[in-house]
Design a protein around this motif. Structure first.
Motif, PDB file in Angstrom:
ATOM      1  N   PHE A 124       0.829  -1.209   0.000  1.00 17.48           N
ATOM      2  CA  PHE A 124       0.000   0.000   0.000  1.00 17.48           C
ATOM      3  C   PHE A 124       0.860   1.255   0.000  1.00 17.48           C
ATOM      4  N   PHE A 125       1.790   1.334   0.951  1.00 22.63           N
ATOM      5  CA  PHE A 125       2.606   2.541   1.049  1.00 22.63           C
ATOM      6  C   PHE A 125       3.605   2.638  -0.099  1.00 22.63           C
ATOM      7  N   PHE A 126       4.084   1.529  -0.615  1.00 25.21           N
ATOM      8  CA  PHE A 126       5.003   1.571  -1.753  1.00 25.21           C
ATOM      9  C   PHE A 126       4.308   2.163  -2.973  1.00 25.21           C
ATOM     10  N   ILE A 127       3.121   1.687  -3.280  1.00 31.34           N
ATOM     11  CA  ILE A 127       2.392   2.195  -4.447  1.00 31.34           C
ATOM     12  C   ILE A 127       1.977   3.641  -4.229  1.00 31.34           C
ATOM     13  N   TRP A 128       1.477   3.951  -3.051  1.00 29.52           N
ATOM     14  CA  TRP A 128       1.006   5.309  -2.782  1.00 29.52           C
ATOM     15  C   TRP A 128       2.148   6.320  -2.871  1.00 29.52           C
ATOM     16  N   PHE A 129       3.254   6.024  -2.211  1.00 31.47           N
ATOM     17  CA  PHE A 129       4.388   6.953  -2.220  1.00 31.47           C
ATOM     18  C   PHE A 129       4.940   7.149  -3.627  1.00 31.47           C
TER      19      PHE A 129
ATOM     20  N   GLN B  47      -5.638   4.045  -6.103  1.00 30.14           N
ATOM     21  CA  GLN B  47      -5.055   2.883  -6.768  1.00 30.14           C
ATOM     22  C   GLN B  47      -4.253   2.024  -5.797  1.00 30.14           C
ATOM     23  N   ALA B  48      -3.597   2.662  -4.839  1.00 24.23           N
ATOM     24  CA  ALA B  48      -2.880   1.902  -3.816  1.00 24.23           C
ATOM     25  C   ALA B  48      -3.866   1.095  -2.970  1.00 24.23           C
ATOM     26  N   TYR B  49      -4.993   1.723  -2.634  1.00 27.36           N
ATOM     27  CA  TYR B  49      -6.023   1.023  -1.837  1.00 27.36           C
ATOM     28  C   TYR B  49      -6.636  -0.132  -2.618  1.00 27.36           C
ATOM     29  N   ILE B  50      -6.955   0.083  -3.893  1.00 24.37           N
ATOM     30  CA  ILE B  50      -7.582  -0.965  -4.702  1.00 24.37           C
ATOM     31  C   ILE B  50      -6.639  -2.155  -4.855  1.00 24.37           C
TER      32      ILE B  50
ATOM     33  N   PHE C  10      -2.973 -10.702 -13.171  1.00 26.66           N
ATOM     34  CA  PHE C  10      -2.807  -9.976 -14.434  1.00 26.66           C
ATOM     35  C   PHE C  10      -3.654  -8.704 -14.425  1.00 26.66           C
ATOM     36  N   SER C  11      -4.870  -8.802 -13.892  1.00 26.28           N
ATOM     37  CA  SER C  11      -5.733  -7.618 -13.810  1.00 26.28           C
ATOM     38  C   SER C  11      -5.149  -6.581 -12.855  1.00 26.28           C
ATOM     39  N   LEU C  12      -4.508  -7.035 -11.765  1.00 24.86           N
ATOM     40  CA  LEU C  12      -3.837  -6.108 -10.855  1.00 24.86           C
ATOM     41  C   LEU C  12      -2.734  -5.341 -11.577  1.00 24.86           C
ATOM     42  N   MET C  13      -1.959  -6.054 -12.354  1.00 23.22           N
ATOM     43  CA  MET C  13      -0.843  -5.452 -13.085  1.00 23.22           C
ATOM     44  C   MET C  13      -1.338  -4.404 -14.079  1.00 23.22           C
ATOM     45  N   ILE C  14      -2.321  -4.762 -14.885  1.00 25.95           N
ATOM     46  CA  ILE C  14      -2.807  -3.871 -15.933  1.00 25.95           C
ATOM     47  C   ILE C  14      -3.549  -2.672 -15.341  1.00 25.95           C
ATOM     48  N   ARG C  15      -4.337  -2.901 -14.290  1.00 24.95           N
ATOM     49  CA  ARG C  15      -5.134  -1.805 -13.712  1.00 24.95           C
ATOM     50  C   ARG C  15      -4.232  -0.683 -13.192  1.00 24.95           C
ATOM     51  N   LEU C  16      -3.233  -1.044 -12.401  1.00 23.88           N
ATOM     52  CA  LEU C  16      -2.347  -0.030 -11.837  1.00 23.88           C
ATOM     53  C   LEU C  16      -1.549   0.668 -12.934  1.00 23.88           C
ATOM     54  N   PHE C  17      -0.985  -0.106 -13.840  1.00 21.54           N
ATOM     55  CA  PHE C  17      -0.197   0.470 -14.934  1.00 21.54           C
ATOM     56  C   PHE C  17      -1.027   1.414 -15.794  1.00 21.54           C
ATOM     57  N   ALA C  18      -2.216   0.975 -16.189  1.00 19.13           N
ATOM     58  CA  ALA C  18      -3.039   1.768 -17.109  1.00 19.13           C
ATOM     59  C   ALA C  18      -3.540   3.046 -16.463  1.00 19.13           C
TER      60      ALA C  18
ATOM     61  N   ILE D 225       5.261  -1.062 -16.533  1.00 14.10           N
ATOM     62  CA  ILE D 225       4.618  -2.377 -16.546  1.00 14.10           C
ATOM     63  C   ILE D 225       5.467  -3.430 -15.839  1.00 14.10           C
ATOM     64  N   ALA D 226       6.795  -3.282 -15.847  1.00 11.00           N
ATOM     65  CA  ALA D 226       7.662  -4.251 -15.173  1.00 11.00           C
ATOM     66  C   ALA D 226       7.482  -4.183 -13.661  1.00 11.00           C
ATOM     67  N   VAL D 227       7.299  -2.975 -13.121  1.00 14.19           N
ATOM     68  CA  VAL D 227       7.112  -2.800 -11.678  1.00 14.19           C
ATOM     69  C   VAL D 227       5.767  -3.371 -11.249  1.00 14.19           C
ATOM     70  N   THR D 228       4.709  -3.042 -11.960  1.00 16.06           N
ATOM     71  CA  THR D 228       3.382  -3.561 -11.603  1.00 16.06           C
ATOM     72  C   THR D 228       3.326  -5.075 -11.782  1.00 16.06           C
ATOM     73  N   MET D 229       4.059  -5.595 -12.764  1.00 22.72           N
ATOM     74  CA  MET D 229       4.096  -7.044 -12.959  1.00 22.72           C
ATOM     75  C   MET D 229       4.783  -7.728 -11.776  1.00 22.72           C
ATOM     76  N   ALA D 230       5.860  -7.116 -11.279  1.00 22.73           N
ATOM     77  CA  ALA D 230       6.566  -7.693 -10.127  1.00 22.73           C
ATOM     78  C   ALA D 230       5.671  -7.715  -8.895  1.00 22.73           C
ATOM     79  N   LEU D 231       4.926  -6.636  -8.663  1.00 18.72           N
ATOM     80  CA  LEU D 231       4.014  -6.592  -7.526  1.00 18.72           C
ATOM     81  C   LEU D 231       2.912  -7.645  -7.664  1.00 18.72           C
ATOM     82  N   ALA D 232       2.358  -7.767  -8.869  1.00 19.54           N
ATOM     83  CA  ALA D 232       1.302  -8.757  -9.095  1.00 19.54           C
ATOM     84  C   ALA D 232       1.842 -10.170  -8.941  1.00 19.54           C
TER      85      ALA D 232
END
Length: 353
Positions: free
Chosen positions: A170-175, A299-302, A245-253, A192-199
């Motif tokens: 949460f705090f990583f994405i928010w910050f 987006q961090a919360y979602i 996969f949806s987590l990765m695409i949602r945050l990135f997009a 996309i590489a960062v969001t993919m790693a988190l997902a």
């Protein structure tokens, strides 16, 4: 992300015809990764931090040098940059392990998070039993909210073991969403590489936490005739992969789209080359920037909420139907301490009186 540096450096018509302004090229340059960190530009100079390049060529070994040697289309040794991709002049294979803009931003944001929460942890140790103050009082409501409204409600009794990851993500994405809105910053959470790693981390935690009830619903879906397993099992397995996969695409997009919209409004000024356009473009750009502050935490919360829900579905225990049968209702109520009066009155010897 949202720096106006590139716009000031764009060629304009000053006596001689300069290169036409290309908004697509400028926008992609701002949201994409690069081998240098471009802070801002003036009419005469660019303020750039050149980053180290580490390139490995099979048969030739590892090469290391500054990205300044490849700036502005230059070549160095057997290397050159094509659209920020490191390639060789002879067409040979090369593995790029360079410290790019996003890698440097990742390291700095991680150090920032460690520093902030180490400071908060020390504050908790010094002020045991006291009301929070300073940075501690600012972050504690978010920690409590993630614990009570996300962890407990989505995961259940086993939520505590997953709280370190939920709070970290949460705090990583928010910050990083907030840092991406500052001038000259990197678009880290829009990579996309960062969001993919988190997902991927979310997927691994979910799979390694899954109990037999979770796997049973995948490989033996309840209430489904066994001949349909040929169809349902692959569908369930695809569903396991689609969730991260949806987590990765949602945050990135969402993050990238917000940045592109802001830059598009600013580009209108340079496309029409009219100060009057600025009275329209700048207010709309500022409005979207303010909206992005809300999107940053949303987006961090979602991402955190959906992660908790996926983990919760993996650790959920199976509830037997017989546990809810009428014969067990009164016994269960007595064990909970509720409904005991009703159970007492239904005893035959008491009802007779």
């Amino acid at each position: 992300m949202c720096t106006f540096a590139g716009f000031a450096a764009e060629p304009t018509e000053t006596g001689e015809k300069g290169k036409a302004f290309n908004p697509g090229e400028v926008i992609l340059h701002h949201v994409a990764d690069s081998h240098e960190w471009h802070w801002f530009s003036t009419d005469n100079s660019n303020f750039v931090t050149y980053l180290p390049v580490f390139a490995y060529e099979p048969g030739r070994g590892l090469s290391s040098f500054s990205s300044e040697k490849l700036a502005e289309g230059k070549t160095y040794g057997n290397f050159k940059l094509e659209h920020e991709k490191l390639v060789t002049l002879d067409g040979g294979k090369v593995y790029d392990f360079s410290i790019t803009k996003n890698v440097a931003a990742l390291a700095m944001s991680s150090l920032l998070l460690v520093f902030i929460f180490a400071s908060v942890a020390k504050s908790y140790n010094r002020r045991v039993g006291q009301a929070p103050s300073g940075l501690q009082s600012l972050l504690e409501p978010f920690v409590v909210f993630i614990r009570d409204e996300v962890g407990k409600k989505s995961i259940g009794p086993k939520y505590e073991r997953y709280m370190p990851y939920l709070l970290t993500v949460f705090f990583f994405i928010w910050f990083n969403n907030l840092l991406g809105l500052t001038p000259g910053a990197a678009n880290l959470s829009g990579n996309i590489a960062v969001t993919m790693a988190l997902a991927l981390i979310t997927l691994l935690i979910t799979l390694f936490s899954a109990n037999k009830n979770y796997w049973g619903h995948i490989f033996a879906p309840p209430g489904v005739p066994w001949p349909l397993y040929i169809i349902m099992v692959p569908v369930e397995l695809v569903g396991v992969l689609v969730k991260p996969f949806s987590l990765m695409i949602r945050l990135f997009a969402n993050i990238t789209a917000g940045h592109i919209i802001i830059l598009s409004f600013i580009s209108l000024i340079f496309i029409f080359r009219s100060s009057a356009t600025g009275f329209i473009a700048v207010p709309f750009g500022l409005f979207i920037s303010m909206l992005e502050l809300l999107v940053a935490v949303l987006q961090a919360y979602i991402f955190t909420l959906l992660t908790a829900m996926y983990i919760g579905s993996a650790v959920e225990e199976h509830h037997h139907d017989e546990a809810h049968s009428p014969d067990n209702d009164f016994g269960t109520a007595e064990q909970r301490g509720g409904g005991s009066n009703l159970a007492h009155l239904t005893r035959p010897d008491v009802a007779a009186h």
